[in-house]
Design a protein around this motif. Structure first.
Motif, PDB file in Angstrom:
ATOM      1  N   VAL A  85     -36.386   7.429  29.074  1.00  0.00           N
ATOM      2  CA  VAL A  85     -36.982   6.176  28.615  1.00  0.00           C
ATOM      3  C   VAL A  85     -36.468   5.776  27.227  1.00  0.00           C
ATOM      4  N   ALA A  86     -36.252   6.759  26.357  1.00  0.00           N
ATOM      5  CA  ALA A  86     -35.761   6.445  25.007  1.00  0.00           C
ATOM      6  C   ALA A  86     -34.418   5.714  25.071  1.00  0.00           C
ATOM      7  N   LEU A  87     -33.514   6.166  25.937  1.00  0.00           N
ATOM      8  CA  LEU A  87     -32.217   5.502  26.070  1.00  0.00           C
ATOM      9  C   LEU A  87     -32.356   4.136  26.738  1.00  0.00           C
ATOM     10  N   ILE A  88     -33.243   4.035  27.705  1.00  0.00           N
ATOM     11  CA  ILE A  88     -33.464   2.742  28.369  1.00  0.00           C
ATOM     12  C   ILE A  88     -33.922   1.697  27.349  1.00  0.00           C
ATOM     13  N   LEU A  89     -34.843   2.094  26.470  1.00  0.00           N
ATOM     14  CA  LEU A  89     -35.338   1.163  25.452  1.00  0.00           C
ATOM     15  C   LEU A  89     -34.242   0.783  24.468  1.00  0.00           C
ATOM     16  N   LEU A  90     -33.390   1.746  24.090  1.00  0.00           N
ATOM     17  CA  LEU A  90     -32.288   1.446  23.185  1.00  0.00           C
ATOM     18  C   LEU A  90     -31.294   0.469  23.820  1.00  0.00           C
ATOM     19  N   VAL A  91     -30.960   0.692  25.083  1.00  0.00           N
ATOM     20  CA  VAL A  91     -30.053  -0.217  25.782  1.00  0.00           C
ATOM     21  C   VAL A  91     -30.678  -1.608  25.883  1.00  0.00           C
ATOM     22  N   GLY A  92     -31.972  -1.649  26.164  1.00  0.00           N
ATOM     23  CA  GLY A  92     -32.656  -2.945  26.197  1.00  0.00           C
ATOM     24  C   GLY A  92     -32.567  -3.666  24.864  1.00  0.00           C
ATOM     25  N   ALA A  93     -32.714  -2.921  23.774  1.00  0.00           N
ATOM     26  CA  ALA A  93     -32.615  -3.519  22.436  1.00  0.00           C
ATOM     27  C   ALA A  93     -31.187  -3.998  22.157  1.00  0.00           C
ATOM     28  N   TRP A  94     -30.185  -3.240  22.604  1.00  0.00           N
ATOM     29  CA  TRP A  94     -28.786  -3.657  22.433  1.00  0.00           C
ATOM     30  C   TRP A  94     -28.520  -4.954  23.196  1.00  0.00           C
ATOM     31  N   LEU A  95     -29.017  -5.032  24.427  1.00  0.00           N
ATOM     32  CA  LEU A  95     -28.843  -6.244  25.234  1.00  0.00           C
ATOM     33  C   LEU A  95     -29.607  -7.423  24.626  1.00  0.00           C
ATOM     34  N   LEU A  96     -30.787  -7.151  24.089  1.00  0.00           N
ATOM     35  CA  LEU A  96     -31.565  -8.198  23.427  1.00  0.00           C
ATOM     36  C   LEU A  96     -30.806  -8.755  22.225  1.00  0.00           C
ATOM     37  N   GLU A  97     -30.135  -7.870  21.498  1.00  0.00           N
ATOM     38  CA  GLU A  97     -29.351  -8.315  20.345  1.00  0.00           C
ATOM     39  C   GLU A  97     -28.209  -9.229  20.775  1.00  0.00           C
ATOM     40  N   ARG A  98     -27.521  -8.881  21.882  1.00  0.00           N
ATOM     41  CA  ARG A  98     -26.425  -9.726  22.361  1.00  0.00           C
ATOM     42  C   ARG A  98     -26.962 -11.097  22.762  1.00  0.00           C
ATOM     43  N   ALA A  99     -28.104 -11.125  23.434  1.00  0.00           N
ATOM     44  CA  ALA A  99     -28.703 -12.403  23.821  1.00  0.00           C
ATOM     45  C   ALA A  99     -29.133 -13.189  22.587  1.00  0.00           C
ATOM     46  N   GLY A 100     -29.731 -12.491  21.618  1.00  0.00           N
ATOM     47  CA  GLY A 100     -30.160 -13.159  20.388  1.00  0.00           C
ATOM     48  C   GLY A 100     -29.001 -13.765  19.631  1.00  0.00           C
ATOM     49  N   MET A 101     -27.863 -13.074  19.587  1.00  0.00           N
ATOM     50  CA  MET A 101     -26.681 -13.614  18.916  1.00  0.00           C
ATOM     51  C   MET A 101     -26.151 -14.843  19.645  1.00  0.00           C
ATOM     52  N   TRP A 102     -26.252 -14.848  20.958  1.00  0.00           N
ATOM     53  CA  TRP A 102     -25.730 -15.979  21.731  1.00  0.00           C
ATOM     54  C   TRP A 102     -26.639 -17.203  21.627  1.00  0.00           C
ATOM     55  N   PHE A 103     -27.943 -16.978  21.628  1.00  0.00           N
ATOM     56  CA  PHE A 103     -28.905 -18.087  21.602  1.00  0.00           C
ATOM     57  C   PHE A 103     -29.545 -18.259  20.231  1.00  0.00           C
ATOM     58  N   ALA A 104     -28.877 -17.776  19.196  1.00  0.00           N
ATOM     59  CA  ALA A 104     -29.466 -17.787  17.849  1.00  0.00           C
ATOM     60  C   ALA A 104     -29.889 -19.180  17.413  1.00  0.00           C
ATOM     61  N   GLY A 105     -29.124 -20.194  17.779  1.00  0.00           N
ATOM     62  CA  GLY A 105     -29.442 -21.556  17.354  1.00  0.00           C
ATOM     63  C   GLY A 105     -30.725 -22.085  17.934  1.00  0.00           C
ATOM     64  N   ALA A 106     -31.203 -21.494  19.038  1.00  0.00           N
ATOM     65  CA  ALA A 106     -32.423 -21.972  19.686  1.00  0.00           C
ATOM     66  C   ALA A 106     -33.637 -21.114  19.341  1.00  0.00           C
TER      67      ALA A 106
END
Length: 386
Positions: A85-106
């Motif tokens: 679960v610890a790695l799953i949460l870290l990967v989720g956070a990494w993916l969230l960061e990529r999405a946040g960088m892409w949609f940062a303007g919104a």
């Protein structure tokens, strides 16, 4: 079998090296499309250049760094390490960061800051906890360098995306990766040369520590007077070059799998010498060349070789570079030449060369993804759990 017990989540290198392959093939191509005007970057509170630098360092770079350190730290301090679960949460956070960088303007500024910092803050805290809590069983006395640099990545990351602080953030980020690479090269090349070539390379505690301390000082180069930063960088480059002579390159360069890491080492030296020229001899003359010498030379050459070696070794396979693996390394060497050398000869074709360099990363990491992600999804072939 529960999702969290799948082989992918057994050790840190498994999910993060998979993400490194996918981001390594996608991010440079996206940047080439933005740079050429073929695609329009999404609206953001930062420039496309800031997006590119951030994603290559903190998207791709930290997928590699995260996977490496999550795996190596558990071995250094002799613990089970983060999994499930610890790695799953870290990967989720990494993916969230990529999405946040892409949609940062919104996104509202606070939401963007949270999405942008959650992964790095979490993984840094976890790594520090392992190293500090189990300090007594640590195999390497100089791991205090990681205790220093890991929290500073958060500072560098936020400077990189801040108005007016991009250059300071880029300099600090590169400096932190430089320290990490130098620590890693000391340890791995000593072992590789001994195991593969029965060769002992120079290891002098005073010299090695001096090199790492100078590299640590250069992390804050942007805060130092230009002349001081320049001369520190020159001294570090010359010490690295002197040590290189005693690391038996005449033997290492006969084998591509080890020789390419020596080329990455030389790229660090070249970046420091070019930075000295840029600082003192002819300011502004060489632009972003020193930075790209580091990213295409040190990161681009060392990372694929290490990824191949770690995935094979840690999934129970023999660490042997076959023809396809060597092809990947040759393509990355070609990518370095295309991005760094050829534009100096043909500056009029700069846009063309950037596209070809991005294509080299796409091809190399596509091969690595096709070949090694299946290994990451499967249990070890030698019957061991992790």
């Amino acid at each position: 079998m529960q999702f969290s017990t799948q082989p992918l989540w057994l050790v840190g290198f498994r999910p993060f090296f998979a993400l490194a392959c996918l981001s390594g093939l996608a991010l440079p191509v996206l940047w080439a499309l933005f740079f050429s005007g073929t695609l329009t970057p999404p609206p953001a509170p930062f420039s496309p250049t800031q997006w590119h630098a951030h994603e290559m360092f903190f998207g791709f770079g930290w997928a590699v760094m995260g996977g490496f350190l999550l795996t190596s730290t558990k071995n250094w301090v002799k613990i089970r390490g983060y999994h499930g679960v610890a790695l799953i949460l870290l990967v989720g956070a990494w993916l969230l960061e990529r999405a946040g960088m892409w949609f940062a303007g919104a996104l509202p500024p606070l939401v963007f800051r949270l999405s942008s910092n959650l992964f790095l803050a979490s993984i840094v805290a976890m790594l520090l906890w392992s190293l500090i809590r189990h300090r007594q069983s640590d195999s390497f006395r100089d791991n205090y360098f990681f205790l220093i640099i890991l929290p500073l990545f958060l500072v560098a990351k936020n400077l990189l995306l801040s108005d007016g602080h991009f250059q300071a953030g880029a300099s600090m980020t590169m400096g932190l990766f430089r320290v990490a690479f130098l620590v890693m090269l000391e340890r791995t090349l000593t072992q590789f040369m001994k195991n593969a070539l029965q060769a002992t390379i120079l290891r002098n505690a005073l010299l090695d520590t001096g090199i790492k301390l100078l590299a640590l000082l250069l992390v804050v180069a942007s805060l130092l007077p230009v002349a001081v930063a320049a001369w520190i960088g020159l001294l570090l480059g010359l010490l690295l070059l002197g040590r290189f002579v005693y690391w038996k390159p005449q033997l290492a360069l006969r084998r591509l799998d080890i020789g390419i890491m020596y080329l990455g080492y030389l790229a660090i030296v070249a970046q420091l010498l070019l930075q000295f020229i840029d600082y003192l001899v002819q300011p502004g003359w060489i632009g972003s060349v020193p930075l790209h010498v580091f990213t295409f030379g040190a990161m681009g050459l060392i990372i694929p070789a290490m990824l191949i070696r770690i995935v094979n070794g840690h999934t129970g396979r023999k660490v042997v570079f076959d023809r396809l693996d060597k092809t990947v390394l040759w393509i990355m060497i070609a990518g370095f030449v295309i991005r760094i050398v050829v534009p100096q000869i043909d500056p009029a074709g700069y846009l063309h060369w950037i596209s070809l360099a991005a294509a080299s990363w796409f091809v190399s990491f596509s091969i690595l993804a096709w070949r090694y992600i299946p290994y990451l999804l499967q249990a070890r072939v030698d019957g061991r759990e992790h």
